[in-house]
Design an enzyme around this catalytic site. Structure first.
Site, PDB file in Angstrom:
ATOM      1  N   LEU C  98       0.836  -1.203   0.000  1.00 52.81           N
ATOM      2  CA  LEU C  98       0.000   0.000   0.000  1.00 52.81           C
ATOM      3  C   LEU C  98       0.868   1.249   0.000  1.00 52.81           C
ATOM      4  CD1 LEU C  98      -2.810  -1.017   2.542  1.00 52.81           C
ATOM      5  CD2 LEU C  98      -2.604  -1.528   0.100  1.00 52.81           C
ATOM      6  N   GLY C 143       1.139  -5.054   1.523  1.00 52.03           N
ATOM      7  CA  GLY C 143       0.117  -5.247   0.501  1.00 52.03           C
ATOM      8  C   GLY C 143       0.586  -6.116  -0.661  1.00 52.03           C
ATOM      9  N   ASN C 167       4.198  -7.102   7.120  1.00 52.39           N
ATOM     10  CA  ASN C 167       5.014  -6.409   8.120  1.00 52.39           C
ATOM     11  C   ASN C 167       4.405  -5.090   8.583  1.00 52.39           C
ATOM     12  OD1 ASN C 167       5.465  -5.327   5.559  1.00 52.39           O
ATOM     13  ND2 ASN C 167       7.436  -4.476   6.181  1.00 52.39           N
ATOM     14  N   GLU C 168       3.094  -4.949   8.431  1.00 51.28           N
ATOM     15  CA  GLU C 168       2.432  -3.689   8.778  1.00 51.28           C
ATOM     16  C   GLU C 168       2.798  -3.191  10.178  1.00 51.28           C
ATOM     17  OE1 GLU C 168       1.120  -6.018   7.001  1.00 51.28           O
ATOM     18  OE2 GLU C 168       0.060  -5.104   5.315  1.00 51.28           O
TER      19      GLU C 168
END
Lengths: 292, 292, 292
Positions: C98, C143, C167-168
């Site tokens: 993202l 994403g 890995n957000e």
């Protein structure tokens, strides 16, 4: 018994919400200890180490569970405490699990009180906002295994004389659904099924193999390895980590939280049966003969 | 057809509860056999061995399923029978799975009757209070694999010419949700997804690797290994083991039990479609050409 | 911005059903391309290869997501297209995930619009009737990993400089429940828990080991391996494969589909918090320093 009486209010209070106000504060404290717990809280790192020292084998009696719950609640509310390592001061054992004496020859009321404390410990540990690491420096059957699998990470002493597992079935009793779900969330459905039906205890290497523990280290390095791992976990952005942990566990926690009374009743009805009481008596006699 | 007619009442009865009264009793019996099943029941050990002997490949026809269900119900009600080993007397095959002839060119009513018997077998096996072990001494595709994964433990002949898997998709048909959930409970979601979408058949070593079977042994030791394993399982406190097994499986079982009619309707609508009938015809012709 | 404006209608339309009528048809077309996507559609094999070419790292901006959704919808409706391979034309990266710029300093309305497009891409990919294969020829964080795990199969370049993972958490943000469930369906509950809480990125060998990817091949063979695998998948009876895929995924898809608005609101409330905006700013500054 005095300790238990004094703490009853806190337990019932905390059972309704995750946290409830307590007049005790130990934010300035470095170390604390109650009869059977020694807590080393390093203010600079934000890590508390909880040493279980209830002789001989850290059996989870109602008194000991109550002490553990009070300590967990205090640490949870202490903003200076971000990580918790749980370990044992007793030789060769992490925790022998639920104290059979609390289940044998006791009144239904007392059994219910005991079970409520087991629930409470699980709710506090599985839902903790702290990073929790089990430093498993000895055998960890039944309730000892349960404590371990509520943590975020498990490091076990690589000693083949030790074992870990939910072996309740071998005692003729049944792990409740929330023990089962914690296990499924750790090692998957099939491993849980075979493990619980056979009451299996796993050697460290086997436990690592099915994912019941995350890491094996030499016995004298369990605590230092836990401390190193904790440093890594505490470097993660905290808020995001906490929300993520809650997302992974909340459906399981909610299932118990909304069924506590029924779960207590279920346990009491089961454990007070004559056949089950007989199983427990036979098991205790077997233990005595082993010692003799 | 006479057998089927005679047994219809029992099937519909047992479909409403786990057990229903039967006037037949064989508690004094050591061995029994119907047309396509030979049951050796050792009263001293409490273990029954059910040999499937429906030539040529133990295809699960409506008649054969009915026989299996009656035998399972009798054994389940017999307090002297605590363990069941399922194996095959036919060479090279455990069971070839659902009989395609029951799905091709049949009336919707007949298809529905057939599917109800498949459900009944699954309900009886997956929910059995007995310890159940599959002694897989030959290939075990589709419904044969389903029978295997309903058991508590699977031992397979280590012969690379044999294979096992839910390969329905390769025939153009779809494994229903309860086949799928039994598979997920055994090998997990991702293995099930890829396995069902591709209709995979696994060699014994591959099956062991993903956990589809629990143990491989030389072909001539399948039954003796099953008997040894059974001894270990029967040493577990029985009541606790049964409650634990039920706890692990009841949500899956309940999902079918409360949706049997809809599941039957779903199967009948699908299987009687012209396109599906065409697929089955092509598959049967392919099988004929293979033989020729 | 013009592209986005033009496409808004399509997105909101498709969000209510899986497919909605479009006046555009490219059934006669072999290749198509928009600003950031090149689609090679081989009519003889029925396989489309979607090359992401949005410099520098295929970040998923609102514009790019919109392009991807439109392309996916067209391919889904094209009966001549049965398989989709997703890959990257940018060096060393599959997709960086993202676009942080879409989440930093934007109005709540704009953030909501962005999140709706993320949902839309996931719904289209995870629920696709086509066979979908991710040809992961570079790093695939956040994403990018999500796109990969929506596919039916994942082939990754065996280059230890690449990594993949959700890995957000490392950015201080939280993967939503549908990212989490897609991950659980791929690698199981425990791998997901530890992976999401620590924001782990896996090297290809590690990713293969936990089942996050299905196959590793030398970097220059990623696309050819994907094409070979596609041939195998397209040989499976299509209707049965599609129904099976839907059965495996529909409960997860339904959970988002029936909660889209709440999920958008949840994202917007979280991402527009001052503390989260600060985290994102720090992360972007760190990235800048890395480059310099």
């Amino acid at each position: 018994m005095a300790l238990r009486a004094a703490l009853r209010g806190l337990l019932s209070c905390s059972s309704h919400g995750r946290l409830c106000a307590s007049s005790t504060s130990f934010s300035q404290r470095n170390n604390s200890s109650s009869a059977n717990l020694k807590v080393d809280h390093d203010q600079t790192t934000g890590v508390a180490v909880m040493h279980m020292q209830s002789p001989p084998v850290n059996s989870l009696s109602l008194d000991f569970l109550t002490e553990i719950c009070i300590t967990l609640e205090k640490l949870e509310m202490d903003k200076g405490c971000r990580g918790l390592i749980i370990t044992s001061s007793q030789p060769k054992v992490f925790s022998a699990g639920l104290d059979i004496l609390e289940m044998y020859g006791k009144s239904p009321e007392r059994c219910g009180e005991f079970w409520k404390a087991v629930q409470e410990m699980w709710l506090k540990l599985y839902g903790s906002n702290m990073v929790t690491i089990a430093a498993i420096n000895g055998s960890s059957p039944a309730g000892g295994c349960l404590m371990s699998i509520t943590c975020d990470y498990r490091i076990m002493a690589d000693n083949p004389r030790y074992s870990i597992g939910l072996n309740e079935t071998m005692l003729g009793i049944v792990a409740p659904f929330w023990f089962k779900e914690t296990m499924v969330n750790t090692v998957g459905h099939r491993n849980t099924e075979i493990s619980l039906e056979l009451g299996l205890l796993y050697k460290p290497a086997e436990a690592l193999n099915i994912g019941l523990v995350d890491q094996l280290v030499p016995e004298d390095q369990v605590l230092s390895a836990a401390t190193q791992t904790m440093t890594k976990w505490l470097a993660i952005p905290e808020h995001a980590r906490q929300i993520t942990k809650s997302m992974m566990r909340k459906s399981t926690i909610e299932k118990l939280r909304s069924n506590r009374e029924a779960d207590i009743q279920n346990f009491v009805n089961f454990i007070t049966k004559e056949s089950i009481q007989k199983s427990l008596r036979m098991y205790m006699e077997m233990l005595k003969q082993k010692k003799a």
